[in-house]
Design an enzyme around this catalytic site. Sequence first.
Site, short mmCIF file in Angstrom:
data_model
loop_
_atom_site.label_atom_id
_atom_site.label_comp_id
_atom_site.label_asym_id
_atom_site.label_seq_id
_atom_site.Cartn_x
_atom_site.Cartn_y
_atom_site.Cartn_z
N VAL A 72 7.18 -43.69 47.71
CA VAL A 72 6.61 -44.09 46.41
C VAL A 72 7.65 -44.82 45.57
O VAL A 72 7.40 -45.90 45.04
CB VAL A 72 6.09 -42.85 45.64
CG1 VAL A 72 5.65 -43.24 44.23
CG2 VAL A 72 4.95 -42.20 46.40
N ASP A 107 18.69 -41.99 43.92
CA ASP A 107 18.29 -40.98 44.89
C ASP A 107 19.47 -40.05 45.13
O ASP A 107 20.63 -40.50 45.11
CB ASP A 107 17.85 -41.64 46.20
CG ASP A 107 17.01 -40.71 47.08
OD1 ASP A 107 15.77 -40.84 47.06
OD2 ASP A 107 17.59 -39.84 47.76
N ARG A 136 20.87 -42.61 52.02
CA ARG A 136 19.74 -43.47 51.67
C ARG A 136 20.22 -44.64 50.80
O ARG A 136 19.81 -45.78 51.02
CB ARG A 136 18.69 -42.64 50.92
CG ARG A 136 17.51 -43.41 50.38
CD ARG A 136 16.56 -43.85 51.44
NE ARG A 136 15.26 -44.25 50.90
CZ ARG A 136 14.45 -45.12 51.48
NH1 ARG A 136 14.80 -45.68 52.63
NH2 ARG A 136 13.29 -45.43 50.95
N THR A 180 6.12 -33.55 45.42
CA THR A 180 5.61 -32.28 44.89
C THR A 180 4.89 -31.58 46.04
O THR A 180 3.66 -31.68 46.16
CB THR A 180 4.65 -32.51 43.70
OG1 THR A 180 3.78 -33.62 44.00
CG2 THR A 180 5.42 -32.82 42.44
N THR A 210 2.48 -36.23 41.87
CA THR A 210 1.19 -35.57 41.75
C THR A 210 1.37 -34.12 41.29
O THR A 210 2.12 -33.36 41.90
CB THR A 210 0.43 -35.59 43.09
OG1 THR A 210 0.31 -36.95 43.51
CG2 THR A 210 -0.95 -34.97 42.94
N CYS A 259 -0.19 -35.99 50.55
CA CYS A 259 -1.23 -36.09 49.51
C CYS A 259 -2.46 -35.24 49.82
O CYS A 259 -2.68 -34.21 49.19
CB CYS A 259 -1.64 -37.55 49.32
SG CYS A 259 -0.41 -38.55 48.47
N ARG A 276 5.97 -36.05 56.86
CA ARG A 276 5.74 -35.02 55.85
C ARG A 276 4.42 -34.29 56.07
O ARG A 276 3.36 -34.91 56.15
CB ARG A 276 5.76 -35.64 54.45
CG ARG A 276 7.14 -36.07 53.98
CD ARG A 276 7.05 -36.77 52.65
NE ARG A 276 6.32 -38.04 52.75
CZ ARG A 276 6.02 -38.80 51.69
NH1 ARG A 276 6.36 -38.41 50.48
NH2 ARG A 276 5.37 -39.93 51.85
#
Length: 425
Positions: A16, A34, A39, A85, A120, A260, A331
């Site tokens: 995202v 980050d 990364r 989240t 979220t 999600c 994930r």
Amino acid sequence: MTLDNRTVAVIGLGYVGLPLAAAFGRVRTTIGFDINPDRIKELATGYDRTQELSESELRASQHISFTADPNQLRIATIFIVTVPTPVDEANRPDMTPLVKASETVGRVLKKNDIVVFESTVYPGATEEVCVPILEAMSGLVFNHDFFCGYSPERINPGDKVHRLENIVKVTSGSTPQIADVVDNLYKQIIVAGTHKASSIRVAEAAKVIENTQRDVNIALMNELSLIFQRLDIDTMDVLEAAGTKWNFLPFRPGLVGGHCIGVDPYYLTHKAQQIGYHPAVILAGRRINDSIGAFVAEKTVKLILQRELPLNNARVLVLGLTFKEDCPDLRNTKVVDIIHALKEYNLEVDIYDPCINVDDADREYGLKCLKALPESDDYSAVIVAVGHKQFKEMGTHELRNLLQPNGVLLDVKSIFSKESADWRL
């Protein structure tokens, strides 16, 4: 309050955050932050391990800098938080990343700064969880010294058609004036336009029900598939026939994982239970979807036995580990449910996924994956768990070369015809 030449800091550079930071980096000074220094080093060289952005797309973001040093955030006046989240093992919201990100921002927060959250959450979380942390860490007063907004992410990992810029963006702010500022900020990068919600809580609720709706619809398809299996009816045949009606919704059965759809409903049900309401339909859908991995494993075992093949220590090859096709995102993948259930039957399981870094699978799930497609032809079963392009191109004839005589080919994603696979969901 206006946007002027405000510097934007994006906190969290995953699936995202990175596309968002890159988009803002094309139009204004942007800091990509980050906590993972590796990364940051990769992004500085133009490499994105998530494969969301190419090197040329990163290079086009000429006003961006990347850092893992929180002190570098002090020059920013707009902070956008895009951290994960997840849920814990009991499917309860795990707000730890969001809390830590709020603490990081709170330490560098200044008067008139704006903090926008994209992660979220359940309705009310921004003002009930994040704002008190920002106040405590900064010593500033909400809606007097600093302000907040919420603009839920709508990134679809691996999707090269529906990108950040061409998806309508929901925006909101903690005051009417801030709502206008946040909306104008996103209008600078969102070609598809924005929708300004009436409040932060409305924007939070809008996001969490998007994936809840999809989850419930897929659960219905999964339950129908379980019924049709017992009736010896091919589910895809049924859906193809039903789909000839103009208003039939084209959902399909399958594993429901990812960051999600398999997670967001638990945030909503958590809040619902807090206020004394038991969300029966949503939780029923979650139970059905979470049971599909075990069902696939059970079906595999039954088919092996029906073919009169030895079951104890039988070898099974699982093709695909990511939560969706043609992307490296591991994930909350529900393929691991199939793998764990197969191992409980004392089966020997090999795993191959052309899209992943095998070290990521080992680190996240303790799974040792093959680095190349095996040449073995003694598997009792091959399970196509993810519809990667490579598996589609191989076709069932080539996949059957991996099976011993009378071995079973299972197609979880229904990417092959019912005639070419031995079983499909």
